[in-house]
Design a protein around this motif. Sequence first.
Motif, PDB file in Angstrom:
ATOM      1  N   HIS A  50      92.984  37.236  13.743  1.00  0.00           N
ATOM      2  CA  HIS A  50      93.150  36.860  15.147  1.00  0.00           C
ATOM      3  C   HIS A  50      93.087  38.095  16.047  1.00  0.00           C
ATOM      4  N   ILE A  51      93.644  39.198  15.584  1.00  0.00           N
ATOM      5  CA  ILE A  51      93.580  40.439  16.362  1.00  0.00           C
ATOM      6  C   ILE A  51      92.131  40.905  16.495  1.00  0.00           C
ATOM      7  N   GLU A  52      91.391  40.845  15.407  1.00  0.00           N
ATOM      8  CA  GLU A  52      89.982  41.259  15.447  1.00  0.00           C
ATOM      9  C   GLU A  52      89.168  40.359  16.366  1.00  0.00           C
ATOM     10  N   VAL A  86     100.585  43.241  13.124  1.00  0.00           N
ATOM     11  CA  VAL A  86     100.340  43.698  14.494  1.00  0.00           C
ATOM     12  C   VAL A  86     100.678  45.176  14.621  1.00  0.00           C
ATOM     13  N   ALA A  87     101.769  45.619  14.009  1.00  0.00           N
ATOM     14  CA  ALA A  87     102.144  47.031  14.094  1.00  0.00           C
ATOM     15  C   ALA A  87     101.067  47.918  13.482  1.00  0.00           C
ATOM     16  N   ARG A  88     100.467  47.444  12.443  1.00  0.00           N
ATOM     17  CA  ARG A  88      99.447  48.248  11.762  1.00  0.00           C
ATOM     18  C   ARG A  88      98.163  48.342  12.592  1.00  0.00           C
ATOM     19  N   HIS A  89      97.757  47.237  13.220  1.00  0.00           N
ATOM     20  CA  HIS A  89      96.469  47.202  13.890  1.00  0.00           C
ATOM     21  C   HIS A  89      96.540  47.501  15.381  1.00  0.00           C
ATOM     22  N   GLY A 110      99.837  37.948   7.215  1.00  0.00           N
ATOM     23  CA  GLY A 110      99.363  39.220   7.752  1.00  0.00           C
ATOM     24  C   GLY A 110      97.859  39.254   7.902  1.00  0.00           C
ATOM     25  N   ASN A 111      97.131  38.735   6.930  1.00  0.00           N
ATOM     26  CA  ASN A 111      95.675  38.716   7.006  1.00  0.00           C
ATOM     27  C   ASN A 111      95.193  37.762   8.096  1.00  0.00           C
ATOM     28  N   THR A 112      95.849  36.627   8.233  1.00  0.00           N
ATOM     29  CA  THR A 112      95.472  35.677   9.274  1.00  0.00           C
ATOM     30  C   THR A 112      95.688  36.273  10.658  1.00  0.00           C
TER      31      THR A 112
END
Length: 139
Positions: free
Chosen positions: A34-36, A129-132, A28-30
């Motif tokens: 990647h999203i950031e 992904v759902a969170r961010h 999840g952190n990785t």
Amino acid sequence: LAAILKLGDRFVFGLTLLLIATLLLVIGNTIRLHIENRRTEIEVVKLVGGTDGYVRRPFLYMGALYGLGAGLIAWLLLAYGLGWLNEAVIDLAGLYGSDFGLAGVPTEDGFSLVLGSLLLGYIGAWLAVARHLSELAPR
């Protein structure tokens, strides 16, 4: 002996839950990182009409690949560790006149390990992904 085995079962179950939680958090952190790194790209895709599913898909694939890699590495380490430990077990059993030895990792169990880690990687990526994704609404 039964009480010791029951204690061992509980210990292994607790350790399993801890390792599952760790895998979910690491993946999840990785994925979050990647999203950031692709924040502006995601915002542009959303501006031109990209759906959440379209944005989410590459990250889910990445999480599944991370899980697959982790499962394969775990299977290899487990097989190597049992082989390495088996030498000492055979030597010890020989001292007592026994032919006891450790069995390797069955293929079905190895595939179950890999499939389980792949699913955990997918679930970890989905949660991240759902969170961010909701935070990345275009301005």
